[in-house]
Design a protein around this motif. Structure first.
Motif, PDB file in Angstrom:
ATOM      1  N   ILE A 150     -32.038  10.797 -37.978  1.00  0.00           N
ATOM      2  CA  ILE A 150     -31.109   9.917 -37.274  1.00  0.00           C
ATOM      3  C   ILE A 150     -30.053   9.426 -38.263  1.00  0.00           C
ATOM      4  CG2 ILE A 150     -32.741   9.217 -35.492  1.00  0.00           C
ATOM      5  CD1 ILE A 150     -33.186   6.594 -36.990  1.00  0.00           C
ATOM      6  N   THR A 151     -28.894   9.090 -37.754  1.00  0.00           N
ATOM      7  CA  THR A 151     -27.789   8.630 -38.600  1.00  0.00           C
ATOM      8  C   THR A 151     -27.898   7.126 -38.800  1.00  0.00           C
ATOM      9  OG1 THR A 151     -26.396  10.393 -37.712  1.00  0.00           O
ATOM     10  CG2 THR A 151     -25.291   8.589 -38.870  1.00  0.00           C
ATOM     11  N   ILE A 184     -23.638  15.852 -35.634  1.00  0.00           N
ATOM     12  CA  ILE A 184     -24.002  14.933 -36.722  1.00  0.00           C
ATOM     13  C   ILE A 184     -22.764  14.486 -37.484  1.00  0.00           C
ATOM     14  CG2 ILE A 184     -25.250  14.779 -38.918  1.00  0.00           C
ATOM     15  CD1 ILE A 184     -27.485  16.422 -37.649  1.00  0.00           C
ATOM     16  N   ALA A 216     -21.307  11.535 -35.643  1.00  0.00           N
ATOM     17  CA  ALA A 216     -22.073  10.307 -35.849  1.00  0.00           C
ATOM     18  C   ALA A 216     -21.836   9.742 -37.241  1.00  0.00           C
ATOM     19  CB  ALA A 216     -23.556  10.575 -35.625  1.00  0.00           C
ATOM     20  N   VAL A 239     -29.315  13.121 -32.151  1.00  0.00           N
ATOM     21  CA  VAL A 239     -28.018  12.477 -32.390  1.00  0.00           C
ATOM     22  C   VAL A 239     -27.082  12.680 -31.209  1.00  0.00           C
ATOM     23  CG1 VAL A 239     -25.996  12.404 -33.907  1.00  0.00           C
ATOM     24  CG2 VAL A 239     -28.292  12.639 -34.884  1.00  0.00           C
TER      25      VAL A 239
END
Length: 246
Positions: A8-9, A49, A52, A216
């Motif tokens: 996860i970011t 990604i 994000a 994401v």
């Protein structure tokens, strides 16, 4: 049981959300969490990604946010830091290692740090008991794989194809798996393009999967509330964990 690693970011949409999502993923069966460190040029990542990353930076992400989040979640779920080498170099690898040791972060994943250059830092990682995760790819020769994996810690990240994350591509991975298995018992996980449609097939012959873009993508949905995002990502994580262990 095969393992599920979730990327996860960090800091998107905000750091409190990241903490809540991380703990929800733990409850959903995620075994390890990659906390992505937002960076302006994530060369190994696809558009999901990358988007994000850029949104987190626009929202004011700082390394202090990574540290604050890690302090809250690392005691509760196995946590790794995933990022590009520039921030580690800029602040100093020792700075990050000391913080990781203090919080209980178990490993670093740095996709643009080649194996040969990573060797410079291995002693420092080993002294702290923190893994610097090694990568293998379909383009690596058996001889190079033998060199890469001989001292690998925690798990080996097998790239499913040459390219960027989130693509729907496939390559024959049996030779890579055989080469890794011939030289180490370190668990082998597959990443890049793993989602609810491909996880079961890609998990064959390996010890776990790494999922990023599929999670994401939900983070980026502007029509969902934060709680809805957490629910959907958790549901997806449960589904993938079940599929790879059927």
């Amino acid at each position: 049981m095969k393992k599920l690693v979730a990327y996860i970011t960090t800091g998107y949409p905000d750091k409190n959300f990241t903490v809540d999502l991380a703990l929800a993923l733990k409850e959903a069966g995620v075994d390890s969490l990659e906390l992505g460190i937002p960076f302006s040029d994530p060369v190994a990542d696809g558009p999901v990604i990358e988007a994000a990353n850029l949104l987190a930076l626009q929202n004011g992400f700082k390394i202090a946010d990574l540290l604050e989040v890690s302090a809250q979640i690392a005691p509760k779920i196995d946590t790794l830091w995933m990022g590009y080498f520039n921030p580690f170099y800029h602040r100093g690898v020792d700075f990050f290692l000391n913080k990781a040791e203090a919080f209980g972060v178990s490993g670093f994943i740095i996709p643009d740090l080649p194996h040969e250059e990573a060797a410079t830092y291995k002693e420092a990682f080993n002294e702290k008991g923190i893994a610097l995760v090694e990568f293998v790819a379909p383009t690596d020769s058996p001889e190079r794989i033998a060199e890469i994996v001989k001292d690998a810690k925690k798990f080996i990240y097998m790239v499913a194809y040459a390219g960027i994350t989130g693509s729907d591509r496939s390559e024959s991975l049996e030779p890579v798996i055989e080469a890794v298995r011939a030289h180490t018992d370190t668990p082998l996980y597959i990443g890049f393009g793993v989602d609810e449609k491909s996880a079961k097939e890609k998990a064959k012959g390996v010890d776990g999967v790494i999922v990023g873009s599929a999670f994401v993508r939900i983070l980026l949905k502007e029509n969902l509330t934060n709680s809805q995002k957490i629910d959907k990502i958790s549901t997806l994580a449960r589904s993938i964990k079940e599929q790879i262990n059927e």
